[in-house]
Design a protein around this motif. Structure first.
Motif, PDB file in Angstrom:
ATOM      1  N   UNK A 380       0.835  -1.208   0.000  1.00 29.56           N
ATOM      2  CA  UNK A 380       0.000   0.000   0.000  1.00 29.56           C
ATOM      3  C   UNK A 380       0.874   1.265   0.000  1.00 29.56           C
ATOM      4  N   UNK A 381       0.539   2.172  -0.913  1.00 29.56           N
ATOM      5  CA  UNK A 381       1.309   3.419  -1.032  1.00 29.56           C
ATOM      6  C   UNK A 381       0.351   4.596  -1.059  1.00 29.56           C
ATOM      7  N   UNK A 382       0.764   5.686  -0.473  1.00 27.55           N
ATOM      8  CA  UNK A 382      -0.007   6.929  -0.571  1.00 27.55           C
ATOM      9  C   UNK A 382       0.967   8.057  -0.853  1.00 27.55           C
ATOM     10  N   UNK A 383       0.577   8.899  -1.758  1.00 23.57           N
ATOM     11  CA  UNK A 383       1.385  10.098  -2.016  1.00 23.57           C
ATOM     12  C   UNK A 383       0.428  11.285  -2.035  1.00 23.57           C
ATOM     13  N   UNK A 384       0.775  12.351  -1.351  1.00 28.97           N
ATOM     14  CA  UNK A 384      -0.064  13.551  -1.393  1.00 28.97           C
ATOM     15  C   UNK A 384       0.811  14.793  -1.499  1.00 28.97           C
ATOM     16  N   UNK A 385       0.237  15.798  -2.109  1.00 28.13           N
ATOM     17  CA  UNK A 385       0.983  17.042  -2.315  1.00 28.13           C
ATOM     18  C   UNK A 385       0.107  18.207  -1.877  1.00 28.13           C
ATOM     19  N   UNK A 386       0.674  19.056  -1.058  1.00 25.94           N
ATOM     20  CA  UNK A 386      -0.051  20.216  -0.533  1.00 25.94           C
ATOM     21  C   UNK A 386       0.643  21.470  -1.060  1.00 25.94           C
ATOM     22  N   UNK A 387      -0.134  22.349  -1.655  1.00 26.54           N
ATOM     23  CA  UNK A 387       0.464  23.560  -2.224  1.00 26.54           C
ATOM     24  C   UNK A 387       0.632  24.630  -1.143  1.00 26.54           C
ATOM     25  N   UNK A 388       1.843  25.204  -1.122  1.00 24.68           N
ATOM     26  CA  UNK A 388       2.118  26.267  -0.141  1.00 24.68           C
ATOM     27  C   UNK A 388       1.612  27.603  -0.681  1.00 24.68           C
ATOM     28  N   UNK A 389       1.650  28.598   0.177  1.00 27.66           N
ATOM     29  CA  UNK A 389       1.146  29.920  -0.236  1.00 27.66           C
ATOM     30  C   UNK A 389       1.952  30.502  -1.380  1.00 27.66           C
ATOM     31  N   UNK A 390       3.270  30.151  -1.440  1.00 28.36           N
ATOM     32  CA  UNK A 390       4.112  30.689  -2.525  1.00 28.36           C
ATOM     33  C   UNK A 390       3.943  29.905  -3.821  1.00 28.36           C
ATOM     34  N   UNK A 391       3.022  28.962  -3.851  1.00 26.04           N
ATOM     35  CA  UNK A 391       2.747  28.232  -5.086  1.00 26.04           C
ATOM     36  C   UNK A 391       3.549  26.949  -5.241  1.00 26.04           C
ATOM     37  N   UNK A 392       4.541  26.721  -4.400  1.00 26.36           N
ATOM     38  CA  UNK A 392       5.324  25.477  -4.484  1.00 26.36           C
ATOM     39  C   UNK A 392       4.576  24.358  -3.756  1.00 26.36           C
ATOM     40  N   UNK A 393       5.046  23.140  -3.985  1.00 26.87           N
ATOM     41  CA  UNK A 393       4.349  21.966  -3.444  1.00 26.87           C
ATOM     42  C   UNK A 393       5.226  21.231  -2.435  1.00 26.87           C
ATOM     43  N   UNK A 394       4.562  20.729  -1.398  1.00 28.12           N
ATOM     44  CA  UNK A 394       5.232  19.804  -0.470  1.00 28.12           C
ATOM     45  C   UNK A 394       4.649  18.425  -0.757  1.00 28.12           C
ATOM     46  N   UNK A 395       5.524  17.531  -1.180  1.00 29.66           N
ATOM     47  CA  UNK A 395       5.051  16.186  -1.535  1.00 29.66           C
ATOM     48  C   UNK A 395       5.478  15.212  -0.432  1.00 29.66           C
ATOM     49  N   UNK A 396       4.544  14.358  -0.042  1.00 28.28           N
ATOM     50  CA  UNK A 396       4.823  13.382   1.025  1.00 28.28           C
ATOM     51  C   UNK A 396       4.421  11.991   0.534  1.00 28.28           C
ATOM     52  N   UNK A 397       5.239  11.037   0.870  1.00 25.27           N
ATOM     53  CA  UNK A 397       4.938   9.654   0.480  1.00 25.27           C
ATOM     54  C   UNK A 397       4.913   8.759   1.699  1.00 25.27           C
ATOM     55  N   UNK A 398       3.967   7.810   1.677  1.00 24.00           N
ATOM     56  CA  UNK A 398       3.900   6.844   2.778  1.00 24.00           C
ATOM     57  C   UNK A 398       3.871   5.437   2.191  1.00 24.00           C
ATOM     58  N   UNK A 399       4.880   4.668   2.502  1.00 25.83           N
ATOM     59  CA  UNK A 399       4.927   3.271   2.055  1.00 25.83           C
ATOM     60  C   UNK A 399       5.761   2.512   3.089  1.00 25.83           C
ATOM     61  N   UNK A 400       5.143   2.173   4.226  1.00 28.14           N
ATOM     62  CA  UNK A 400       5.917   1.570   5.323  1.00 28.14           C
ATOM     63  C   UNK A 400       6.703   0.342   4.903  1.00 28.14           C
ATOM     64  N   UNK A 401       6.127  -0.483   4.017  1.00 23.41           N
ATOM     65  CA  UNK A 401       6.840  -1.703   3.632  1.00 23.41           C
ATOM     66  C   UNK A 401       7.972  -1.425   2.659  1.00 23.41           C
ATOM     67  N   UNK A 402       7.864  -0.333   1.926  1.00 20.15           N
ATOM     68  CA  UNK A 402       8.903  -0.006   0.940  1.00 20.15           C
ATOM     69  C   UNK A 402      10.158   0.552   1.594  1.00 20.15           C
ATOM     70  N   UNK A 403       9.982   1.191   2.746  1.00 19.72           N
ATOM     71  CA  UNK A 403      11.091   1.712   3.530  1.00 19.72           C
ATOM     72  C   UNK A 403      12.117   2.486   2.728  1.00 19.72           C
ATOM     73  N   UNK A 404      13.391   2.100   2.915  1.00  9.69           N
ATOM     74  CA  UNK A 404      14.501   2.832   2.307  1.00  9.69           C
ATOM     75  C   UNK A 404      14.436   2.803   0.782  1.00  9.69           C
TER      76      UNK A 404
END
Lengths: 420, 271
Positions: A380-404
């Motif tokens: 199971x994988x999740x990726x989400x991106x939240x846009x900051x006020x300056x228009x850039x994106x913070x991208x986060x990924x979650x994949x506990x089994x994928x690890x390093x």
């Protein structure tokens, strides 16, 4: 206290202990010869060791009460573990794929200041992200492989079914053996059926090695031999047939021959006997056993091989003597009777079996495979991106089994995507 | 065709030997180019090995997986294949330096077995043979790789940072993860092996499980790797304990393959 016991019974620590104990027991059982007579253990091992083996049931370890007990505990552990995890799993599965899930997801990798999150989504082979808002800012969210959440659960269920199916099968299966030669109709002891061996052939290759054992059988109703209950079938090794609720196997073969006993030229007894069969000589205390058939026992004058029948004579079930009767000759020691073996042939051993639970064990095995596949290859994988006020994106990924490995790939993609 | 196979087999042995030496030189001389050359040579060896197995199959008129020689050469092929996949996928040539001797030992064991082609006994004439043995080859190959990774993990802490070893051997977390991936592949295929074996045994012998030593030791191996997986999940046990189990697991694999046939003969005595 009860709560503690309950918790321990369903714990992974208990599962590991049980797995190790079962592993040890299985390994031990492969080194101790199983199913021998009690005396055999005392003759082979020291008295103390033999007493330990016999006393603890290690002479029949795979059916011993304590291995059964360990397996029972393992089943209880699997069942409890699956039952306790089910509500949480259902909740996680329902939530997975919704942006709300990200709040409880462990972060595997994260990067800020990206001009666009799309290359990261694409590089991680994520599905098209859902576009929504969070805290008043644009949010893109994608999740995949949520079926992978079920991997361990399905695998545990499969193992549970496998153990239950196997154990029930072992306890309830019925097995019957019929030994005979072509042309015989033989009762299947303990059932209402008879098995007709219509034909039996040993197919040989040019180098005299066996290619296949082929039998033609018919299943009859014992009370009404004219009534073919299950039908006819051809069976060979690896090709059993299903007749009358039985699975019928071509098991093994051996040598047989015709034994004829006569007196003053009149045939008194004429029957087919298999190797090892002890045949009583009419109403006398003498009996005969065919020990082996030797195809090239001797040579004729023209050089052709002459077969021989090795036999043993018993008087009052006590061994008297052993000798070989050449083909065409006769057995000595029996005057005034004349006896001889002839018509060498093969007998076949046919096995009939009923196991109503093998299907459950098979289903368990298939579920175990499916569970392992889901657990290992649908991470199971999740990726989400939240846009900051300056228009850039913070991208986060979650994949506990994928690890390093997931983190490395994520970082590679982030590096490729030049930050603003 | 069998003569061609014989020639190819000898070539494969030589190539694997040279590639093993190159891997050693790579580790000793610390030159990446030599590591790449060793991996390339091993790849060539694998191609020829594949050709040798195909020739054997054509020459024997069946899948080359039915006796000690055929299984040993197929096992070496599986280990070489899985090892190379991991070398290329994770850019990890040092893995080759550890896997190549194991491959060479197994193919050396194959060379000591009889290469005679015999007709199959009735019990072996089954379509399940291909599934059962080919999955075992992949499983054993993957476990071989996890064994090497387990050893590397155990020695990783002795590698001083900045040294050649530390540069070429991934950090512990990654080693643990790659080893885990390798065990996952092996366990999935071992489960398939046991399952297909059980289905086949039911058809051939009338019983899908008889506690034959080979069956029992396959189960023992499966259980050891199941413990490995559970240990990795438990906090604090990931890493060292799991690596030890990966090593013990492969010892069980080798015992299942060679030890059982030598010390505990049963109905699998031809395999």
């Amino acid at each position: 206290m009860l709560k503690k016991i309950w918790k321990f019974l369903s714990s992974m620590r208990f599962a590991i202990i049980l797995l190790l104990l079962v592993t040890l027991a299985c390994a031990l059982g492969s080194f101790i010869p199983q199913g021998q007579e009690t005396e055999w253990y005392f003759e082979t091992y020291s008295p103390r060791l033999a007493a330990l083996i016999v006393g603890t049931g290690m002479d029949d370890l795979y059916h011993s009460w304590w291995l059964l007990g360990l397996t029972g505990f393992l089943c209880a552990n699997l069942l409890l573990c699956n039952l306790l995890r089910l509500p949480q799993l259902l909740r996680r599965y329902r939530l997975a794929g919704t942006p709300a899930q990200r709040r409880s997801a462990p972060v595997t990798a994260s990067a800020s200041g990206l001009a666009s999150p799309d290359p990261v989504f694409a590089g991680l082979h994520m599905p098209k992200p859902i576009e929504t808002t969070a805290e008043g800012r644009p949010l893109r969210y994608a999740a995949k492989n949520r079926a992978g959440l079920w991997g361990a659960w399905v695998c545990h269920l499969g193992i549970l079914l496998l153990i239950v199916g196997f154990t029930l099968g072992q306890m309830s299966h019925r097995e019957y053996t019929v030994v005979g030669v072509p042309g015989q109709n033989l009762p299947v002891e303990g059932t209402d059926y008879a098995l007709g061996i219509d034909d039996f052939q040993v197919l040989l290759r040019e180098d005299d090695t066996v290619e296949q054992y082929l039998a033609q059988v018919t299943l009859y109703d014992l009370s009404d031999p004219a009534h073919v209950t299950g039908g006819q079938a051809e069976i060979s090794v690896n090709h059993p047939a299903d007749l009358g609720g039985f699975r019928i196997y071509q098991n093994t073969v051996g040598r047989a021959a015709r034994l004829t006993i006569a007196k003053d030229g009149q045939v008194l007894q004429d029957q087919i006997c298999c190797l090892g069969d002890q045949i009583s000589l009419l109403r006398t205390p003498v009996s005969l056993t065919l020990q082996s058939y030797v195809p090239d026992y001797d040579r004729a004058e023209d050089g052709s091989p002459v077969a021989g029948y090795a036999y043993a004579v018993y008087i009052n079930d006590e061994f008297y003597t052993m000798d070989v009767q050449p083909e065409g000759g006769s057995i000595g020691y029996l005057a005034p009777y004349e006896a001889s073996y002839s018509e060498p042939q093969y007998y076949t051993i046919i096995q009939l079996k009923r196991d109503r639970f093998s299907g459950i064990a098979l289903a368990g095995g298939l579920l175990t495979m499916l569970g392992l596949f889901l657990a290992f290859y649908l991470q199971p994988k999740q990726v989400w991106a939240l846009q900051a006020e300056d228009g850039t994106w913070t991208v986060t990924g979650s994949c506990p089994k994928g690890g390093a490995l997931f983190r490395d790939r994520f970082e590679e993609l982030v590096k490729e995507e030049s930050p603003c | 065709m069998l003569k061609v196979e014989n020639t190819l087999f000898t070539m494969v042995m030589i190539i694997y030997f040279v590639s093993m030496i190159l891997y050693f030189v790579f580790v000793a001389a610390k030159k990446e180019k030599i590591g790449k050359a060793a991996a390339l040579l091993q790849t060539c060896g694998l191609v020829l090995h594949t050709a040798a197995l195909v020739c054997r199959g054509i020459g024997a008129g069946r899948l080359p997986m039915t006796n000690q020689y055929e299984f040993a050469t197929s096992f070496a092929w599986g280990l070489s294949l899985v090892g190379l996949i991991f070398v290329y996928k994770f850019r990890f040539p040092v893995l080759g330096a550890f896997a190549a001797p194991v491959v060479f030992l197994i193919i050396g064991y194959a060379a000591m077995q009889s290469k005679e082609v015999k007709g199959l006994m009735p019990a072996l004439q089954s379509n399940w043979l291909g599934f059962h043995v080919s999955t075992a080859i992949i499983a054993y190959g993957a476990f071989g790789v996890s064994f090497v990774l387990g050893l590397l993990f155990l020695f990783r802490s002795r590698m001083t940072e900045g040294s050649f070893w530390a540069q070429h051997v991934p950090e512990k977390e990654k080693l643990d993860l790659i080893g885990y991936r390798s065990v996952c592949l092996g366990l999935l295929f071992l489960t398939f092996t046991i399952l297909t074996g059980a289905i086949w045994a039911e058809r051939a012998w009338g019983s899908y499980w008889s506690w034959d030593p080979k069956e029992t030791w396959s189960l023992v191996t499966w259980l050891i790797y199941a413990v490995y997986l559970h240990l990795r999940i438990r906090r604090g046990w990931r890493g060292r304990a799991a690596a030890i189990f990966a090593v013990v697991g492969f010892v069980c694999v080798i015992f299942t393959y060679i030890g059982v046939n030598t010390f505990l003969p049963g109905i699998h005595s031809y395999a």
